[in-house]
Design a protein around this motif. Structure first.
Motif, PDB file in Angstrom:
ATOM      1  N   VAL A  18       0.860  -1.182   0.000  1.00 12.70           N
ATOM      2  CA  VAL A  18       0.000   0.000   0.000  1.00 12.70           C
ATOM      3  C   VAL A  18       0.895   1.230   0.000  1.00 12.70           C
ATOM      4  O   VAL A  18       1.766   1.374   0.859  1.00 12.70           O
ATOM      5  CB  VAL A  18      -0.935   0.025   1.230  1.00 12.70           C
ATOM      6  CG1 VAL A  18      -1.739   1.305   1.269  1.00 12.70           C
ATOM      7  CG2 VAL A  18      -1.836  -1.194   1.239  1.00 12.70           C
ATOM      8  N   ASP A  19       0.691   2.102  -0.981  1.00 12.17           N
ATOM      9  CA  ASP A  19       1.403   3.371  -1.033  1.00 12.17           C
ATOM     10  C   ASP A  19       0.572   4.382  -0.261  1.00 12.17           C
ATOM     11  O   ASP A  19      -0.510   4.777  -0.698  1.00 12.17           O
ATOM     12  CB  ASP A  19       1.581   3.814  -2.480  1.00 12.17           C
ATOM     13  CG  ASP A  19       2.402   5.091  -2.602  1.00 12.17           C
ATOM     14  OD1 ASP A  19       2.382   5.916  -1.668  1.00 12.17           O
ATOM     15  OD2 ASP A  19       3.047   5.258  -3.654  1.00 12.17           O
ATOM     16  N   LYS A  20       1.057   4.781   0.884  1.00 12.96           N
ATOM     17  CA  LYS A  20       0.284   5.658   1.761  1.00 12.96           C
ATOM     18  C   LYS A  20       0.163   7.082   1.230  1.00 12.96           C
ATOM     19  O   LYS A  20      -0.719   7.812   1.637  1.00 12.96           O
ATOM     20  CB  LYS A  20       0.881   5.649   3.159  1.00 12.96           C
ATOM     21  CG  LYS A  20       0.748   4.280   3.792  1.00 12.96           C
ATOM     22  CD  LYS A  20       1.206   4.255   5.217  1.00 12.96           C
ATOM     23  CE  LYS A  20       1.163   2.817   5.675  1.00 12.96           C
ATOM     24  NZ  LYS A  20       0.666   2.584   6.945  1.00 12.96           N
ATOM     25  N   GLU A  21       1.033   7.470   0.298  1.00  8.00           N
ATOM     26  CA  GLU A  21       0.929   8.809  -0.289  1.00  8.00           C
ATOM     27  C   GLU A  21      -0.183   8.883  -1.321  1.00  8.00           C
ATOM     28  O   GLU A  21      -0.857   9.896  -1.445  1.00  8.00           O
ATOM     29  CB  GLU A  21       2.256   9.218  -0.918  1.00  8.00           C
ATOM     30  CG  GLU A  21       3.343   9.509   0.098  1.00  8.00           C
ATOM     31  CD  GLU A  21       4.628   9.978  -0.557  1.00  8.00           C
ATOM     32  OE1 GLU A  21       4.592  10.420  -1.721  1.00  8.00           O
ATOM     33  OE2 GLU A  21       5.676   9.895   0.097  1.00  8.00           O
ATOM     34  N   THR A  22      -0.364   7.804  -2.081  1.00  3.78           N
ATOM     35  CA  THR A  22      -1.357   7.824  -3.166  1.00  3.78           C
ATOM     36  C   THR A  22      -2.557   6.939  -2.876  1.00  3.78           C
ATOM     37  O   THR A  22      -3.505   6.905  -3.658  1.00  3.78           O
ATOM     38  CB  THR A  22      -0.728   7.346  -4.479  1.00  3.78           C
ATOM     39  OG1 THR A  22      -0.301   5.986  -4.327  1.00  3.78           O
ATOM     40  CG2 THR A  22       0.447   8.218  -4.878  1.00  3.78           C
ATOM     41  N   ASN A  23      -2.500   6.207  -1.758  1.00  3.53           N
ATOM     42  CA  ASN A  23      -3.552   5.245  -1.410  1.00  3.53           C
ATOM     43  C   ASN A  23      -3.739   4.190  -2.497  1.00  3.53           C
ATOM     44  O   ASN A  23      -4.842   3.713  -2.736  1.00  3.53           O
ATOM     45  CB  ASN A  23      -4.879   5.947  -1.115  1.00  3.53           C
ATOM     46  CG  ASN A  23      -4.752   6.879   0.062  1.00  3.53           C
ATOM     47  OD1 ASN A  23      -4.066   6.587   1.032  1.00  3.53           O
ATOM     48  ND2 ASN A  23      -5.399   8.014  -0.025  1.00  3.53           N
ATOM     49  N   SER A  24      -2.642   3.832  -3.157  1.00  6.75           N
ATOM     50  CA  SER A  24      -2.666   2.816  -4.204  1.00  6.75           C
ATOM     51  C   SER A  24      -2.332   1.457  -3.603  1.00  6.75           C
ATOM     52  O   SER A  24      -1.609   1.361  -2.608  1.00  6.75           O
ATOM     53  CB  SER A  24      -1.641   3.135  -5.288  1.00  6.75           C
ATOM     54  OG  SER A  24      -1.955   4.353  -5.915  1.00  6.75           O
ATOM     55  N   LEU A  25      -2.863   0.435  -4.213  1.00  5.63           N
ATOM     56  CA  LEU A  25      -2.618  -0.930  -3.778  1.00  5.63           C
ATOM     57  C   LEU A  25      -2.019  -1.721  -4.933  1.00  5.63           C
ATOM     58  O   LEU A  25      -2.553  -1.707  -6.043  1.00  5.63           O
ATOM     59  CB  LEU A  25      -3.923  -1.596  -3.339  1.00  5.63           C
ATOM     60  CG  LEU A  25      -3.869  -3.088  -3.007  1.00  5.63           C
ATOM     61  CD1 LEU A  25      -2.994  -3.335  -1.784  1.00  5.63           C
ATOM     62  CD2 LEU A  25      -5.275  -3.621  -2.797  1.00  5.63           C
TER      63      LEU A  25
END
Length: 67
Positions: A18-25
């Protein structure tokens, strides 16, 4: 193929990031016997999750062009 669960004979390894900056999974699944089974798995799971899914084979069939 989207509604039929593919037969998987091997144990799979899965990692999720999970990329916490972009909320991407990003989900990585390793261990498929071949690319056809991997494609069937992706189609089945994403469709069952309620997502629209297109194979990467069809991704560039209708590339928009600028005239």
């Amino acid at each position: 193929m989207k509604n039929k669960k593919p037969k998987i004979n091997k144990n799979l390894t899965t990692l999720a990031f999970v990329d916490k900056e972009t909320n991407s999974l990003v989900i990585h699944v390793h261990g498929f016997e071949d690319s056809d089974i991997a494609e069937a798995f992706a189609s089945y799971m994403l469709t069952k999750s309620g997502m629209n899914y297109e194979t990467t084979n069809n991704l560039f069939d209708t590339i928009p062009t600028i005239h």
